[in-house]
Scaffold this active site. Structure first.
Site, PDB file in Angstrom:
ATOM      1  CB  ALA A   1     -28.618 -59.733  57.986  1.00  0.00           C
TER       2      ALA A   1
ATOM      3  N   GLY B   1     -23.593 -60.517  59.603  1.00  0.00           N
ATOM      4  CA  GLY B   1     -23.854 -59.202  60.187  1.00  0.00           C
ATOM      5  C   GLY B   1     -23.506 -59.140  61.671  1.00  0.00           C
TER       6      GLY B   1
ATOM      7  CD  GLU C   1     -21.058 -57.633  57.558  1.00  0.00           C
ATOM      8  OE1 GLU C   1     -22.197 -58.103  57.738  1.00  0.00           O
ATOM      9  OE2 GLU C   1     -20.664 -57.213  56.467  1.00  0.00           O
TER      10      GLU C   1
ATOM     11  CD  GLU D   1     -21.964 -62.352  55.373  1.00  0.00           C
ATOM     12  OE1 GLU D   1     -20.893 -63.012  55.418  1.00  0.00           O
ATOM     13  OE2 GLU D   1     -22.223 -61.422  56.165  1.00  0.00           O
TER      14      GLU D   1
HETATM   15  N1  CAA Z   1     -31.353 -65.394  60.244  1.00  0.00           N
HETATM   16  C1  CAA Z   1     -32.532 -65.937  60.611  1.00  0.00           C
HETATM   17  N2  CAA Z   1     -32.644 -67.000  61.421  1.00  0.00           N
HETATM   18  C2  CAA Z   1     -31.516 -67.566  61.875  1.00  0.00           C
HETATM   19  C3  CAA Z   1     -30.248 -67.067  61.531  1.00  0.00           C
HETATM   20  C4  CAA Z   1     -30.180 -65.926  60.688  1.00  0.00           C
HETATM   21  N3  CAA Z   1     -29.026 -65.338  60.325  1.00  0.00           N
HETATM   22  N4  CAA Z   1     -29.293 -67.860  62.116  1.00  0.00           N
HETATM   23  C5  CAA Z   1     -29.964 -68.792  62.812  1.00  0.00           C
HETATM   24  N5  CAA Z   1     -31.299 -68.615  62.672  1.00  0.00           N
HETATM   25  C6  CAA Z   1     -32.373 -69.399  63.261  1.00  0.00           C
HETATM   26  C7  CAA Z   1     -32.491 -70.767  62.605  1.00  0.00           C
HETATM   27  O1  CAA Z   1     -33.234 -70.696  61.416  1.00  0.00           O
HETATM   28  C8  CAA Z   1     -33.164 -71.553  63.694  1.00  0.00           C
HETATM   29  O2  CAA Z   1     -34.536 -71.245  63.699  1.00  0.00           O
HETATM   30  P1  CAA Z   1     -35.644 -72.425  63.934  1.00  0.00           P
HETATM   31  O3  CAA Z   1     -35.351 -72.919  65.326  1.00  0.00           O
HETATM   32  O4  CAA Z   1     -36.932 -71.696  63.819  1.00  0.00           O
HETATM   33  O5  CAA Z   1     -35.399 -73.447  62.893  1.00  0.00           O
HETATM   34  C9  CAA Z   1     -32.580 -70.974  64.985  1.00  0.00           C
HETATM   35  O6  CAA Z   1     -32.050 -69.687  64.621  1.00  0.00           O
HETATM   36  C10 CAA Z   1     -31.444 -71.803  65.544  1.00  0.00           C
HETATM   37  O7  CAA Z   1     -30.490 -71.992  64.503  1.00  0.00           O
HETATM   38  P2  CAA Z   1     -29.909 -73.440  64.111  1.00  0.00           P
HETATM   39  O8  CAA Z   1     -30.930 -74.498  64.378  1.00  0.00           O
HETATM   40  O9  CAA Z   1     -29.370 -73.338  62.726  1.00  0.00           O
HETATM   41  O10 CAA Z   1     -28.738 -73.575  65.200  1.00  0.00           O
HETATM   42  P3  CAA Z   1     -27.388 -74.412  65.077  1.00  0.00           P
HETATM   43  O11 CAA Z   1     -26.753 -74.349  66.419  1.00  0.00           O
HETATM   44  O12 CAA Z   1     -27.627 -75.727  64.447  1.00  0.00           O
HETATM   45  O13 CAA Z   1     -26.480 -73.556  64.026  1.00  0.00           O
HETATM   46  C11 CAA Z   1     -25.524 -71.563  63.130  1.00  0.00           C
HETATM   47  C12 CAA Z   1     -26.048 -72.301  64.383  1.00  0.00           C
HETATM   48  C13 CAA Z   1     -24.259 -72.252  62.605  1.00  0.00           C
HETATM   49  C14 CAA Z   1     -25.187 -70.150  63.576  1.00  0.00           C
HETATM   50  C15 CAA Z   1     -26.624 -71.553  62.023  1.00  0.00           C
HETATM   51  O14 CAA Z   1     -27.830 -71.112  62.589  1.00  0.00           O
HETATM   52  C16 CAA Z   1     -26.311 -70.681  60.855  1.00  0.00           C
HETATM   53  O15 CAA Z   1     -25.516 -71.068  60.010  1.00  0.00           O
HETATM   54  N6  CAA Z   1     -26.941 -69.497  60.775  1.00  0.00           N
HETATM   55  C17 CAA Z   1     -26.813 -68.594  59.656  1.00  0.00           C
HETATM   56  C18 CAA Z   1     -25.509 -67.831  59.712  1.00  0.00           C
HETATM   57  C19 CAA Z   1     -25.396 -66.946  58.498  1.00  0.00           C
HETATM   58  O16 CAA Z   1     -25.422 -67.377  57.379  1.00  0.00           O
HETATM   59  N7  CAA Z   1     -25.243 -65.616  58.735  1.00  0.00           N
HETATM   60  C20 CAA Z   1     -25.125 -64.635  57.677  1.00  0.00           C
HETATM   61  C21 CAA Z   1     -26.461 -64.015  57.372  1.00  0.00           C
HETATM   62  S1  CAA Z   1     -26.434 -62.935  55.954  1.00  0.00           S
HETATM   63  C22 CAA Z   1     -25.832 -61.461  56.531  1.00  0.00           C
HETATM   64  O17 CAA Z   1     -25.519 -61.310  57.693  1.00  0.00           O
HETATM   65  C23 CAA Z   1     -25.750 -60.348  55.481  1.00  0.00           C
HETATM   66  C24 CAA Z   1     -25.006 -59.160  55.927  1.00  0.00           C
HETATM   67  O18 CAA Z   1     -23.814 -59.125  55.853  1.00  0.00           O
HETATM   68  C25 CAA Z   1     -25.706 -57.950  56.368  1.00  0.00           C
END
Ligand code: CAA
Length: 259
Positions: free
Chosen positions: A66, A110, A113, A133
């Site tokens: 998400a 998500g 999911e 998460e």
């Molecule tokens: N939401 C918003 N933006 C996101 C995102 C997310 N879930 N995941 C990545 N991005 C964005 C980053 O902020 C980044 O944006 P900028 O270039 O503007 O800084 C861009 O995508 C690229 O990401 P990274 O620079 O972090 O890329 P990376 O290769 O270094 O890492 C990753 C990749 C490990 C996937 C890392 O991006 C990450 O940990 N992302 C978050 C994953 C996460 O926590 N997901 C769960 C979300 S909560 C949820 O989903 C709730 C639910 O159950 C409904």
């Protein structure tokens, strides 16, 4: 129909293909994207020519979850009263034609999911699955705590949900989360071949088969998902959710206070 956050096309006039298309955000599943995904799924479901649907992302990400930026400042009132974030997620459960997830790269939170809501997952060898998460001070909120244990068993589900670690495609296949793993450059060929094969079978048998296999798993799923939803919403009342998401947005380590 013109979409902003997804693209759609048909293959062999029988398969509907939906590509998540927010590459800069690793296909983060914003509310607007989920609305479009629901619209596209419903349109293909209603299209008599289409027998199967494939959802895919890009090489780097199926979807990284998400949209954290959109969620970061939400309060309990926002998420509970208006059912933000998860409101448009259950559309996929109402789709009667088979839906295949063709996953390469990250399928996290998500994203994992969403893949699990599909009828089966074909993974590229670079796929990575996880429910991270916990690192944001929340829990999975779109069925992850219910569907993951059903797919991989309690031990591995607890491991993934509590540590937030990722598992690679090989581990996901061994655990039963994905039906097959293929080389990255063969992913779409394999998914489309399966979808075309399914589209060639009798439509009613296919729909009945899907419905029956789902029955095997859905006993108490609705209760479980609703229970999860309430707790997911409740976590937006905590300081740790604000801290976890603010830390992510500002690219700094989170300092949780257990409050
Ligand atoms: N939401 C918003 N933006 C996101 C995102 C997310 N879930 N995941 C990545 N991005 C964005 C980053 O902020 C980044 O944006 P900028 O270039 O503007 O800084 C861009 O995508 C690229 O990401 P990274 O620079 O972090 O890329 P990376 O290769 O270094 O890492 C990753 C990749 C490990 C996937 C890392 O991006 C990450 O940990 N992302 C978050 C994953 C996460 O926590 N997901 C769960 C979300 S909560 C949820 O989903 C709730 C639910 O159950 C409904």
């Amino acid at each position: 129909m013109a979409y902003e956050f997804i693209t759609t096309r048909t293959e062999g006039e029988k398969v509907g293909v939906i590509t998540l298309n927010r590459p800069k955000q690793l296909n983060a599943l914003s509310p607007a994207l989920m609305v479009e995904l629901g619209q596209a799924l419903k349109a293909f479901d209603a299209d008599e020519a289409i027998g199967c649907i494939v959802i895919t992302g890009n090489e780097k990400a199926f979807a990284a979850g998400a949209d954290i930026g959109a969620m970061a400042t939400y309060t309990f009132a926002d998420v509970y009263r208006d059912d933000y974030i998860t409101r448009d997620w259950e559309t996929i459960g109402g789709i009667r034609k088979p839906v295949i997830a063709a996953v390469s790269g990250f399928a996290l939170g998500g994203g994992c999911e969403l893949a699990m809501m599909c009828d089966f997952i074909i993974a590229a060898d670079n796929a990575k699955f996880g429910q991270p998460e916990i690192k944001l001070g929340i829990i999975p909120g779109a069925g992850g705590t219910q569907r993951l244990p059903r797919a991989v068993g309690k031990a591995k589900a607890m491991d993934l949900v509590l540590t937030g670690r990722m598992m690679d495609a090989k581990e996901a296949e061994a655990a039963g989360l994905v039906s097959r793993v293929v080389p990255l450059d063969k992913l779409m060929d394999e998914a489309l071949a399966a979808a075309l094969m399914i589209s060639g079978y009798g439509r009613m048998a296919v729909m009945a088969a899907k419905e029956c296999v789902n029955k095997a798993f859905e006993g108490t799923l609705a209760d479980g998902v609703m229970f999860e939803r309430r707790l997911f919403h409740a976590l937006f009342a905590t300081a740790d959710q604000k801290e976890g998401m603010d830390a992510f947005v500002n690219k700094r380590p989170a300092a949780f206070k257990n409050q």
